[in-house]
Design a protein around this motif. Structure first.
Motif, PDB file in Angstrom:
ATOM      1  N   ASN A   5       0.834  -1.209   0.000  1.00 35.73           N
ATOM      2  CA  ASN A   5       0.000   0.000   0.000  1.00 35.73           C
ATOM      3  C   ASN A   5       0.871   1.262   0.000  1.00 35.73           C
ATOM      4  N   ASN A   6       1.911   1.224  -0.831  1.00 35.88           N
ATOM      5  CA  ASN A   6       2.841   2.354  -0.976  1.00 35.88           C
ATOM      6  C   ASN A   6       3.607   2.690   0.302  1.00 35.88           C
ATOM      7  N   GLN A   7       3.724   1.747   1.202  1.00 38.39           N
ATOM      8  CA  GLN A   7       4.489   2.025   2.415  1.00 38.39           C
ATOM      9  C   GLN A   7       5.504   0.925   2.704  1.00 38.39           C
ATOM     10  N   PHE A   8       6.661   1.342   3.226  1.00 36.04           N
ATOM     11  CA  PHE A   8       7.613   0.407   3.819  1.00 36.04           C
ATOM     12  C   PHE A   8       7.336   0.385   5.318  1.00 36.04           C
ATOM     13  N   TYR A   9       7.619  -0.723   5.954  1.00 43.68           N
ATOM     14  CA  TYR A   9       7.396  -0.855   7.394  1.00 43.68           C
ATOM     15  C   TYR A   9       8.742  -0.900   8.109  1.00 43.68           C
ATOM     16  N   PHE A  10       8.882  -0.048   9.100  1.00 41.48           N
ATOM     17  CA  PHE A  10      10.072  -0.071   9.947  1.00 41.48           C
ATOM     18  C   PHE A  10       9.581  -0.283  11.376  1.00 41.48           C
ATOM     19  N   PHE A  11       9.680  -1.533  11.835  1.00 40.80           N
ATOM     20  CA  PHE A  11       9.238  -1.882  13.176  1.00 40.80           C
ATOM     21  C   PHE A  11      10.481  -2.140  14.022  1.00 40.80           C
ATOM     22  N   ALA A  12      10.458  -1.597  15.246  1.00 41.37           N
ATOM     23  CA  ALA A  12      11.653  -1.641  16.092  1.00 41.37           C
ATOM     24  C   ALA A  12      11.346  -2.382  17.389  1.00 41.37           C
ATOM     25  N   ASN A  13      12.039  -3.465  17.597  1.00 39.15           N
ATOM     26  CA  ASN A  13      11.857  -4.292  18.798  1.00 39.15           C
ATOM     27  C   ASN A  13      12.991  -3.978  19.776  1.00 39.15           C
ATOM     28  N   TRP A  14      12.650  -3.239  20.826  1.00 44.54           N
ATOM     29  CA  TRP A  14      13.690  -2.819  21.775  1.00 44.54           C
ATOM     30  C   TRP A  14      14.040  -3.915  22.787  1.00 44.54           C
ATOM     31  N   GLN A  36      12.341  14.491   9.798  1.00 49.20           N
ATOM     32  CA  GLN A  36      12.999  13.593   8.830  1.00 49.20           C
ATOM     33  C   GLN A  36      12.159  12.358   8.508  1.00 49.20           C
ATOM     34  N   PHE A  37      11.013  12.223   9.157  1.00 52.03           N
ATOM     35  CA  PHE A  37      10.177  11.057   8.872  1.00 52.03           C
ATOM     36  C   PHE A  37       9.550  11.221   7.488  1.00 52.03           C
ATOM     37  N   SER A  38       9.209  10.096   6.900  1.00 52.91           N
ATOM     38  CA  SER A  38       8.628  10.181   5.567  1.00 52.91           C
ATOM     39  C   SER A  38       7.285   9.453   5.568  1.00 52.91           C
ATOM     40  N   ALA A  39       6.351   9.997   4.810  1.00 52.29           N
ATOM     41  CA  ALA A  39       4.993   9.436   4.805  1.00 52.29           C
ATOM     42  C   ALA A  39       4.968   8.015   4.273  1.00 52.29           C
ATOM     43  N   ASN A  40       5.991   7.626   3.525  1.00 52.26           N
ATOM     44  CA  ASN A  40       5.948   6.261   2.980  1.00 52.26           C
ATOM     45  C   ASN A  40       6.621   5.234   3.899  1.00 52.26           C
ATOM     46  N   VAL A  41       6.925   5.641   5.131  1.00 52.85           N
ATOM     47  CA  VAL A  41       7.480   4.676   6.091  1.00 52.85           C
ATOM     48  C   VAL A  41       6.538   4.576   7.297  1.00 52.85           C
ATOM     49  N   LYS A  42       6.013   3.394   7.487  1.00 51.98           N
ATOM     50  CA  LYS A  42       5.106   3.161   8.627  1.00 51.98           C
ATOM     51  C   LYS A  42       5.957   2.630   9.776  1.00 51.98           C
ATOM     52  N   VAL A 236       9.930  -8.305   0.229  1.00 52.46           N
ATOM     53  CA  VAL A 236      10.275  -7.751   1.549  1.00 52.46           C
ATOM     54  C   VAL A 236       9.602  -6.376   1.678  1.00 52.46           C
ATOM     55  N   ASN A 237       8.574  -6.310   2.526  1.00 49.41           N
ATOM     56  CA  ASN A 237       7.810  -5.069   2.653  1.00 49.41           C
ATOM     57  C   ASN A 237       8.335  -4.156   3.754  1.00 49.41           C
ATOM     58  N   GLY A 238       9.256  -4.683   4.538  1.00 50.01           N
ATOM     59  CA  GLY A 238       9.750  -3.864   5.634  1.00 50.01           C
ATOM     60  C   GLY A 238      10.693  -4.673   6.491  1.00 50.01           C
ATOM     61  N   ILE A 239      11.076  -4.071   7.617  1.00 45.10           N
ATOM     62  CA  ILE A 239      12.070  -4.710   8.480  1.00 45.10           C
ATOM     63  C   ILE A 239      11.621  -4.631   9.945  1.00 45.10           C
ATOM     64  N   MET A 252      18.065   6.375  13.127  1.00 46.76           N
ATOM     65  CA  MET A 252      17.892   7.376  12.065  1.00 46.76           C
ATOM     66  C   MET A 252      18.630   6.957  10.794  1.00 46.76           C
ATOM     67  N   GLY A 253      19.745   6.228  10.981  1.00 45.75           N
ATOM     68  CA  GLY A 253      20.488   5.729   9.816  1.00 45.75           C
ATOM     69  C   GLY A 253      19.644   4.744   9.007  1.00 45.75           C
ATOM     70  N   ILE A 254      18.932   3.900   9.707  1.00 48.10           N
ATOM     71  CA  ILE A 254      18.046   2.953   9.018  1.00 48.10           C
ATOM     72  C   ILE A 254      16.949   3.718   8.290  1.00 48.10           C
ATOM     73  N   LEU A 255      16.346   4.644   9.014  1.00 47.87           N
ATOM     74  CA  LEU A 255      15.254   5.412   8.414  1.00 47.87           C
ATOM     75  C   LEU A 255      15.714   6.130   7.144  1.00 47.87           C
ATOM     76  N   SER A 256      16.900   6.721   7.192  1.00 42.52           N
ATOM     77  CA  SER A 256      17.359   7.456   6.014  1.00 42.52           C
ATOM     78  C   SER A 256      17.744   6.533   4.868  1.00 42.52           C
ATOM     79  N   ASN A 257      17.925   5.266   5.157  1.00 39.77           N
ATOM     80  CA  ASN A 257      18.243   4.316   4.086  1.00 39.77           C
ATOM     81  C   ASN A 257      17.013   3.636   3.506  1.00 39.77           C
ATOM     82  N   ILE A 258      15.843   4.006   3.997  1.00 40.86           N
ATOM     83  CA  ILE A 258      14.602   3.492   3.399  1.00 40.86           C
ATOM     84  C   ILE A 258      14.188   4.468   2.313  1.00 40.86           C
ATOM     85  N   LYS A 259      14.356   4.048   1.092  1.00 37.76           N
ATOM     86  CA  LYS A 259      14.084   4.966  -0.018  1.00 37.76           C
ATOM     87  C   LYS A 259      12.683   4.729  -0.562  1.00 37.76           C
TER      88      LYS A 259
END
Ligand code: PGA
Length: 259
Positions: A5-14, A36-42, A236-239, A252-259
């Motif tokens: 749905n036009n989005q990449f998923y970045f889920f973070a398990n602390w 720096q967040f982008s609308a195409n990253v959930k 692969v829809n996300g990480i 933030m490095g991961i986020l900036s590498n999601i194009k």
């Protein structure tokens, strides 16, 4: 193109990496970078249960959801030390991890228990993130597909899936989790071709069980330089990221590498 749905998923398990103060400090630091967040990253973050509410208040203001790392399947009662899905939901969660390999292997969670948790999470209104993956031995025995199919079938078959809920599955090869930086180090990292092969299987197999196109996330020592390496793959829809999501710079490095 691996967006869903036009989005990449970045889920973070602390996981259990950050205490109450550290989790809240990091949540504030991440929130302050929201331009720096982008609308195409959930995004969703899974802090420990103690910091989830306060960190969640901070994160939700900038559009990051929170989730529980583990739930119990009963709603209430004499279950010392457990937290139910409805309790996570009432504390502001949208998601819950179910069947993470550290729960399966260190806490001996069975496929049957994972199924009970899936059911409880769906009934509570949360969206489960179902984690599947094979051990090194199972991989070496050529049993990856078989093991993952059994995990998927026992978690999903004949389950009543609410129409308002996404089907999210994280493929986390157990042998590739928590392996530090540097993709392609022999035997330690899941390469992109292998990840894509299993993701494709997961997509097809789970879509046969639940009539939905799943969101399939990859987890296993993802770092800023390897983010795009996995996300380039068709299925692969996300990480789902552990260690590298627990520091501002690598988050933030991961986020900036999601194009
Ligand atoms: P890792 O953890 O990124 O530290 O390997 C991933 C996970 O277990 O969710």
């Amino acid at each position: 193109m691996s967006t869903h749905n036009n989005q990449f998923y970045f889920f973070a398990n602390w996981k259990m990496y950050l205490d109450f103060n550290e989790a809240n400090i990091l949540a504030h630091a991440i929130a302050s970078e929201h331009k720096q967040f982008s609308a195409n990253v959930k995004m969703a973050i899974f802090p420990n249960a103690l910091s989830l509410y306060t960190a969640g208040q901070t994160l939700k203001d900038v559009g990051i959801a929170v989730g529980g790392q583990n739930v119990f399947w009963e709603d209430k009662g004499g279950y010392t030390g457990e937290i139910s899905a409805t309790m996570y939901q009432a504390a502001g969660c949208d998601y819950a991890l179910v069947g993470h390999s550290e729960r399966r292997h260190q806490f001996h969670e069975t496929n049957h228990e994972v199924r009970q948790k899936m059911q409880a999470v769906l009934e509570s209104g949360l969206t489960p993130v179902l984690c599947v993956g094979e051990t090194l031995k199972e991989r070496e025995d050529g049993k990856t597909e078989e093991v993952v199919e059994i995990q998927l079938r026992s978690a999903l078959q004949d389950i009543v899936w609410p129409t308002d809920r996404e089907l999210i599955i994280a493929y986390e090869p157990v042998w590739a989790i928590s392996k530090g930086a540097g993709a392609n180090e022999a035997g330690k990292h899941c390469d992109d071709v292998e990840a894509e092969r299993v993701h494709k299987m997961i997509r097809e197999f789970s879509a046969g069980l639940i009539k939905l196109d799943p969101v399939v996330l990859f987890g296993g020592s993802v770092r800023p330089p390897t983010t795009d390496y996995y996300l380039r793959q068709l299925n692969v829809n996300g990480i789902l990221v552990g260690a590298a999501s627990t520091q501002l710079e690598s988050f933030m490095g991961i986020l900036s590498n999601i194009k």
